[in-house]
Scaffold this motif. Structure first.
Motif, short mmCIF file in Angstrom:
data_model
loop_
_atom_site.label_atom_id
_atom_site.label_comp_id
_atom_site.label_asym_id
_atom_site.label_seq_id
_atom_site.Cartn_x
_atom_site.Cartn_y
_atom_site.Cartn_z
N ARG A 4 0.37 48.99 -22.90
CA ARG A 4 0.17 49.48 -21.53
C ARG A 4 -1.12 48.91 -20.94
N GLY A 5 -2.15 48.75 -21.77
CA GLY A 5 -3.39 48.12 -21.30
C GLY A 5 -3.16 46.69 -20.84
N SER A 6 -2.35 45.95 -21.60
CA SER A 6 -2.09 44.55 -21.22
C SER A 6 -1.38 44.45 -19.87
N GLU A 7 -0.65 45.50 -19.50
CA GLU A 7 0.05 45.49 -18.22
C GLU A 7 -0.91 45.56 -17.03
N ILE A 8 -2.12 46.07 -17.27
CA ILE A 8 -3.10 46.17 -16.18
C ILE A 8 -4.40 45.42 -16.51
N LEU A 9 -4.34 44.60 -17.56
CA LEU A 9 -5.46 43.73 -17.96
C LEU A 9 -6.70 44.49 -18.42
N VAL A 10 -6.48 45.55 -19.21
CA VAL A 10 -7.57 46.24 -19.91
C VAL A 10 -7.16 46.34 -21.37
N ARG A 56 4.11 53.59 -12.94
CA ARG A 56 3.50 52.98 -11.77
C ARG A 56 2.08 53.47 -11.56
N TYR A 57 1.58 54.23 -12.54
CA TYR A 57 0.23 54.77 -12.45
C TYR A 57 -0.39 54.64 -13.84
N TYR A 58 -1.55 54.02 -13.93
CA TYR A 58 -2.18 53.75 -15.21
C TYR A 58 -3.63 54.27 -15.22
N ILE A 59 -4.07 54.66 -16.39
CA ILE A 59 -5.47 55.06 -16.58
C ILE A 59 -6.01 54.28 -17.77
N ASP A 60 -7.14 53.62 -17.57
CA ASP A 60 -7.81 52.88 -18.64
C ASP A 60 -8.35 53.87 -19.68
N VAL A 61 -7.89 53.77 -20.92
CA VAL A 61 -8.34 54.68 -21.98
C VAL A 61 -9.04 53.90 -23.11
N THR A 62 -9.52 52.71 -22.78
CA THR A 62 -10.15 51.86 -23.78
C THR A 62 -11.25 52.61 -24.54
N SER A 63 -12.07 53.34 -23.82
CA SER A 63 -13.21 54.01 -24.47
C SER A 63 -12.82 55.29 -25.21
N THR A 64 -11.60 55.78 -25.03
CA THR A 64 -11.22 57.05 -25.66
C THR A 64 -9.98 56.94 -26.56
N ALA A 77 -4.46 51.51 -22.27
CA ALA A 77 -4.18 52.34 -21.09
C ALA A 77 -3.11 53.37 -21.41
N GLU A 78 -3.10 54.44 -20.61
CA GLU A 78 -2.02 55.43 -20.59
C GLU A 78 -1.22 55.14 -19.33
#
Length: 107
Positions: free
Chosen positions: A87-93, A45-53, A96-97
């Motif tokens: 996980r990224g697709s779940e928040i549209l990035v 229920r908590y996500y962090i965008d990690v696209t750049s890392t 994600a973690e």
């Protein structure tokens, strides 16, 4: 069993009366959380965008030779990338973690 003990000990050590930790998050461990380790279903229920890392994370895993596996294992380079993209697709990035919040204190 050892993960459960560390989890429980961490919650005791990080009680707000003893330590001012504003956020405690349970992270997703590939080939552990999806295989049912006794913690129940992993429902982030908590996500962090990690696209750049994301690539840096995968490179860092290479330092843990006994943990990184060959594909199609979930803990392979490809498995790590696939889960991050899912996980990224779940928040549209792009990547994600995902975490389960244990405690978040907003002041």
């Amino acid at each position: 069993m050892d993960h459960r003990i560390v989890h429980d000990a961490s919650l005791v050590a990080l009680r707000p009366i003893h330590h001012r930790c504003s956020k405690i998050l349970a992270y997703e461990t590939l080939s552990e959380t999806e295989w049912g380790t006794g913690f129940g279903a992993f429902e982030p229920r908590y996500y962090i965008d990690v696209t750049s890392t994301l690539e840096l994370k995968i490179e860092a895993m290479e330092a843990f030779e006994t943990e990184l596996k060959e594909s199609p294992h979930p803990r392979s380079r490809e498995g790590i990338a696939h889960l991050s993209k899912k996980r990224g697709s779940e928040i549209l990035v792009e990547a994600a973690e995902a975490f389960v919040p244990i405690r978040i204190i907003e002041v």
